[in-house]
Design a protein around this motif. Sequence first.
Motif, short mmCIF file in Angstrom:
data_model
loop_
_atom_site.label_atom_id
_atom_site.label_comp_id
_atom_site.label_asym_id
_atom_site.label_seq_id
_atom_site.Cartn_x
_atom_site.Cartn_y
_atom_site.Cartn_z
N PRO A 1 -3.20 5.10 1.28
CA PRO A 1 -3.07 5.10 2.74
C PRO A 1 -3.25 3.70 3.32
O PRO A 1 -3.97 2.88 2.73
CB PRO A 1 -4.22 6.03 3.19
CG PRO A 1 -5.23 5.96 2.09
CD PRO A 1 -4.42 5.81 0.82
N TYR B 1 0.83 -1.21 0.00
CA TYR B 1 0.00 0.00 0.00
C TYR B 1 0.86 1.26 0.00
O TYR B 1 0.58 2.23 -0.71
CB TYR B 1 -0.94 0.00 1.21
CG TYR B 1 -2.20 -0.81 1.00
CD1 TYR B 1 -3.03 -0.55 -0.10
CD2 TYR B 1 -2.56 -1.81 1.88
CE1 TYR B 1 -4.20 -1.29 -0.30
CE2 TYR B 1 -3.72 -2.56 1.69
CZ TYR B 1 -4.53 -2.29 0.60
OH TYR B 1 -5.68 -3.02 0.39
N GLU B 2 1.92 1.24 0.79
CA GLU B 2 2.81 2.41 0.83
C GLU B 2 3.48 2.64 -0.51
O GLU B 2 3.58 3.78 -0.99
CB GLU B 2 3.88 2.19 1.93
CG GLU B 2 3.30 2.28 3.34
CD GLU B 2 4.30 1.88 4.40
OE1 GLU B 2 5.27 1.13 4.07
OE2 GLU B 2 4.13 2.30 5.56
#
Length: 431
Positions: A428, A422-423
């Motif tokens: 977020p 996700y990063e």
Amino acid sequence: MEFTILKYFLAGETVAAMASFVGFFQRMWTVVNPPQPAKSANAIRIGLLGASNIGPIAIINPARSHPEVIIAAVAARDEAKAKKYAEKYGIPTTFASYQDLIDDPSIDAVYIPLPNGLHYEWALKCLEAGKHILLEKPSVSNATQAQSLFSSPLLQTPNPKTGATPIILEALHSLFHPAFQTFLSLLNRDNIEHVTTTNSAPKWAFPTNDIRFLYYLAGGALMDCGTYNVMALRSVFGAEPEECLEAGIRHLPKGADPVCEEAVTAKWRWGNGGIGELDADLRRGVRWAGWFGWVPVIPSPVVRVKEREVVGPVREGREEVVTRSVEMWNFLMPFLWHSIVIIEEHVVREVGSKKVVKQWTEKEMEKAYNWMEEGKKGEIWWTTYRCQLEEFVNRIRGREGSGVWIDGESSVSQMKMIDSAYEKAGLPLRP
């Protein structure tokens, strides 16, 4: 239908094809209609949080064939829904709230299939009551929550009634089936160069407003079908990745949650230099194939492993290089059908010029619907969920079982890997 049936027919091996066909239907019949042995006097009484759609296949049906498990109660925010669910599945007790079920001293363990964003809260409440927990994947919403949950002092606090400390298991059910363990046993981890995993659902399976696509409930493709890809990659390498190299997402259509993905791809690097890739899609387009153009073809969950090894000199000035691929088709639910294909490409070449002197290919296929090792309990018709339930009960009882388990450290690492994607994708972390 078994993956190999068409191959058998094309090869003229109709007897083998029919045996495979009959075996499939025998397994499926017993999956749906399992034997129901008498329950032991000290059977573990499990309560369900929520009248979930996954409950029947994940725990209600598996419990029927386990002499040490009773599905004793179900709780729902809507009591009428709980009563209807209980009547349908033969559950004796209903509760109008999750907390009322947890507070019942007759309940030994709790199954939590709630939306992802509610896992952390209700798992902690179960631990506070000293209950054992079978926790649907993903265990929680992010790695910070995972670290908090699985290092909680409550996991070391004995239940005042039984004196036992709570057992918690993240329900990544595929890991517990002998087929997946057989697949892992065929790998040479030191030689792994590249691994790809694919897992998907057809586009029509889930509407864009499904809870799987709500960010505030920790939704997204990576948090749903993608968790199995992550589990598969970690299991294949037998270690945690060093870095997420890249990640990409496909947003939901306009009007849906803007920070929740319907599909994700990601790539990680492991310490041995190997690369692992993930492709998870909750709304994949369905191809159409067949003689009349009406047979739907939905991609099967697949893990493909590529290994490379320089065997060494075969004679002066020559060496043998073996490129090996091991593929497992339908790693997600291998009890339905699966196929493990091993292909070895051998090349003998000159050491200096790398000129190929000789080459050949060897191919074989494996299947494992039951354990091959003595002492490991199972039946050919056991689903991944039934295998998982067996180990959950074994751990509560203090028995060794098959030896397959997911501990808290592993569940924390699972969430760290999800967070890293996700990063990298610029989304977020789930809240």
